[in-house]
Design an enzyme around this catalytic site. Sequence first.
Site, PDB file in Angstrom:
ATOM      1  N   GLY A 381       0.837  -1.191   0.000  1.00 57.13           N
ATOM      2  CA  GLY A 381       0.000   0.000   0.000  1.00 57.13           C
ATOM      3  C   GLY A 381       0.869   1.236   0.000  1.00 57.13           C
ATOM      4  N   GLY A 382       0.262   2.409   0.282  1.00 58.60           N
ATOM      5  CA  GLY A 382       1.019   3.641   0.294  1.00 58.60           C
ATOM      6  C   GLY A 382       2.077   3.668   1.378  1.00 58.60           C
ATOM      7  N   PHE A 383       1.892   2.876   2.449  1.00 58.44           N
ATOM      8  CA  PHE A 383       2.850   2.847   3.548  1.00 58.44           C
ATOM      9  C   PHE A 383       4.089   2.034   3.218  1.00 58.44           C
ATOM     10  CE2 PHE A 383      -0.090  -0.665   3.940  1.00 58.44           C
ATOM     11  CZ  PHE A 383       0.767  -1.749   4.077  1.00 58.44           C
ATOM     12  N   GLY A 384       3.970   1.053   2.322  1.00 59.02           N
ATOM     13  CA  GLY A 384       5.068   0.136   2.028  1.00 59.02           C
ATOM     14  C   GLY A 384       4.535  -1.242   1.671  1.00 59.02           C
ATOM     15  N   LYS A 399       5.202  -5.631   8.540  1.00 60.28           N
ATOM     16  CA  LYS A 399       4.859  -4.412   7.807  1.00 60.28           C
ATOM     17  C   LYS A 399       6.122  -3.557   7.689  1.00 60.28           C
ATOM     18  CE  LYS A 399       1.642  -0.488   8.272  1.00 60.28           C
ATOM     19  NZ  LYS A 399       0.568   0.051   9.129  1.00 60.28           N
ATOM     20  N   ASP A 496      -8.977   6.477  11.318  1.00 61.45           N
ATOM     21  CA  ASP A 496      -8.804   5.960   9.949  1.00 61.45           C
ATOM     22  C   ASP A 496      -9.494   4.608   9.797  1.00 61.45           C
ATOM     23  OD1 ASP A 496      -7.988   6.114   7.332  1.00 61.45           O
ATOM     24  OD2 ASP A 496      -6.031   5.244   7.686  1.00 61.45           O
TER      25      ASP A 496
END
Length: 687
Positions: A381-384, A399, A496
């Site tokens: 995802g956008g985080f990694g 993660k 979120d």
Amino acid sequence: MLWQSFDHPSDTFLPDMRIRVSRGGRAGDRLVSWKSPGDPSPGGFTYGIDPVTSLQLFTWNGSSPLWRSGVWTGYRVASDFIEETGAVVLLTVLDLKDDASMSFDIRPPVTRTRYVMSYSGELVLQSWNNASLEWDELGVWPPHGCSRYGYCGAFGYCDNTVAAPTCKCLDGFAPASPEEWSSGRFSSGCRRKEELRCGDGDGFLPLPAMKAPDRFVVVGNRSLDECAAECRRNCSCVAFAYANLSSSAKGDPTRCLVWVGELIDAEKIGGNVAGSETLHLRLAGLAKGRRMGRKTLKTALLVLAGILLTCIFLLILWICKCKGIKQKRRKHRILVLGDLSDPKGFGEGSPTEGYEFPVVSFRDIIAATDNFHESCMIGKGGFGKVYKANLDGQEVAIKRLSRDSEQGIVEFRNEVVLIAKLQHRNLVKFLGCSIEGDEKLLIFEHMPNKSLDALLFSATRKTRLDWPTRFNIIKGVAKGLLYLHQDSRLKIIHRDLKASNILLDEDMRPKIADFGMARMFSDNQQNANTKRVAGTYGYMAPEYAMRGVFSAKSDVYSFGVLVLELVSGVKISSTDQIMEFEDLIDYAWNLWKDGKAKNLLDLSIVESCVPNEVLLCVHIGLLCVQDNPNDRPLMSSVLFVLENGSTTLPIPKKPVYFAHRNNEVEQGRGNSQSSKNSVTLSALDGR
């Protein structure tokens, strides 16, 4: 005067006739097209004043905008020169209050003129021809081409100052899909060439002679400088526009417009045109640096400071080496974090002080993931990226935050401490972390069924989610939120909550994940305010997206959106299955209002559903997404009704249109690992 036909518009608009924005508490007047040239029954196209702001005119196709005028800048909304007659058409707003209305006239006068809302959606200006005894066409709105509503996409604009109007990107932006733009398709819009830095070099570029974009927020009683300051201090504000209406408005003569999110339906319309104004666009790198005097002295001081810092650094290294402070990294160590509300660090005396948890060796993680080989990757995802691995005989999900991820050290610490301290069967279990240079990694229990969105919004996999499973997921998420808001040692606001942040274990039990944006409240604290609005449009409560105010009721709003998605199988950002409605919330509320809430149900679960449970969930979902936070119920009331039923639920209020778009205000952090109850008389009341 007891009655006049002018008060009941059909498809024709005559001089001295008024179209009102509201009348007697009912919806405002609109011109309504015929169904066809030979059928005068109401058609699908209408024309009138924007009922939300009273500041602009719309042509609608059903409930979808087809064309939009400029925003009101004084007494005139629009003017168009008619070449055949040498006349100017003046569309005039007579007032800006609740009884706002619009009329038109032509100067110099042209006898027998009228506007007609055609069955094909065009507003046609006509004049009577005494010679031919027919109506001659003088002008057509909306004009064809890129001036249609939203035609040029987000952050694009229609340049109407050239002979052949065409779509262009606003300054500082480039086409999001150059291939589509080169082929004449502009719906993908434009994207920034350089991301905003929130005060660190951001500035405002004035764009004169523009038609202001749609989806603005009106801020009253502001001067030009105060309007600019209002936008500057909100990191989510992307533009502002100001007008002084002292010559025509009653009461507050100022009109400050600010925009958050995307800019839609902007136009370059040139100067000296009514509705033309200056749009101040927020861009990175515009702030001018301060002048530095005495360059020689400054250079000398910098060199001296560099030498001094180097000496101090070498001295510290020598002391560490001599005293043996530098040791080999241990597999487990204690990370002491403090006050989560302090963005500069974590002080002493916080509820999390002194908490111990394992910090895993980065070398062990490299070995377990085969140096982060693609065969071990189970999501991104956008985080990694997320990797599946085996550590000490246990399957885990790792993660790995990318180095350019929006999830910085504050969010990383935030997630580590919160998820480590919180223990609940409906929260993902945290097992450890690893920090090595720029590498930041979080280790969780492995969820074999990945995230909820991977199943719910897949046409082939959603069949695994029958109604009993979905109902249990709704109740499980409610239990997790209740624990965060009320039953845990720390009062936590998640901020979120969405389908991609709900993970499913082997028994399809839901577990709330991703606490990078969560915030801790004190026992007596009800809400908080932030200048850095972060989350996903559609799931964000209006007060949070617009003003940065968040509370437990913000999570309740996100929960309501999630409930409606689980019932319908439709994503909040999807427009494919909700016909002409603005979004899923608008669609669900209209079905519920018409007594057709059962039509919201996902067709794939019709056979397994319990009708009373479905209707109860739709009702609860609509109560949770009400615009006023005080009208939304607490999670304790929601869970009680879900488990026991209720016959005295309050009636949900009609939602006000709010720009729900699946745009990340901050880059997303979604995890890609991604019997009928008895009915009681308990009431679900907002507090």
